[in-house]
Design a protein around this motif. Sequence first.
Motif, PDB file in Angstrom:
ATOM      1  N   THR A  91      43.852  39.361  37.722  1.00  7.67           N
ATOM      2  CA  THR A  91      41.894  39.632  36.732  1.00  7.67           C
ATOM      3  C   THR A  91      42.033  40.688  36.097  1.00  7.67           C
ATOM      4  O   THR A  91      42.579  41.891  37.352  1.00  7.67           O
ATOM      5  N   GLU A  93      39.237  41.945  35.758  1.00  2.18           N
ATOM      6  CA  GLU A  93      38.269  42.539  36.599  1.00  2.18           C
ATOM      7  C   GLU A  93      38.906  43.445  38.903  1.00  2.18           C
ATOM      8  O   GLU A  93      38.467  44.173  38.536  1.00  2.18           O
ATOM      9  N   GLU A  94      40.140  42.434  38.949  1.00  2.00           N
ATOM     10  CA  GLU A  94      40.620  42.620  39.359  1.00  2.00           C
ATOM     11  C   GLU A  94      41.416  43.792  40.014  1.00  2.00           C
ATOM     12  O   GLU A  94      41.576  45.041  40.571  1.00  2.00           O
ATOM     13  N   SER A  96      40.749  46.814  37.557  1.00  2.00           N
ATOM     14  CA  SER A  96      40.231  47.716  37.386  1.00  2.00           C
ATOM     15  C   SER A  96      38.982  47.598  38.426  1.00  2.00           C
ATOM     16  O   SER A  96      39.127  49.058  38.972  1.00  2.00           O
ATOM     17  N   LYS A  97      38.978  46.820  40.010  1.00  2.00           N
ATOM     18  CA  LYS A  97      38.667  47.867  41.422  1.00  2.00           C
ATOM     19  C   LYS A  97      39.670  47.722  42.169  1.00  2.00           C
ATOM     20  O   LYS A  97      39.341  48.923  42.628  1.00  2.00           O
TER      21      LYS A  97
END
Length: 149
Positions: A91, A93-94, A96-97
């Motif tokens: 994702t 989000e994954e 970006s983290k």
Amino acid sequence: MSKRSQWMGLIAVLCCASSGCSASQGSELKLGQIDAAQEFAAGVTRADIEAARLRVNPARVPGELRALVPFAERWGIGDDAIREAALDAATVEEKSKFAASVNPYNARITKWLDSFPQGSDMSDEAAAFMFMQSALDELGFYEEAVDQG
């Protein structure tokens, strides 16, 4: 040219050579045969991704980089097509983290990777960190950081 760049070039050549020789592919990929590579990547399963991940022994990683071991295990995949499939499945989000967690350590990672003598074998742990940085680069998220320590 840094040792990291030399390692990356060597690994890229080896990965391309080994994927082109794979019996499961049926035919050798030729320069410019993007369709065959895309078909291979499209057929990559979660099991393929799991099998391609390197297992990292934290004791063999410099102390200041041990917090990154989970990222190296997840994203440090040596096979380009399988790493690409893993990145595609993640994702936003994954990703970006991943970038936010690893980028501050890039200079220290590269310094560690450069500590291996030319022509010597790199440990699985170091290879996982190198491929992890490749994943960041392939996402367009790799940031060259200034060594803080």
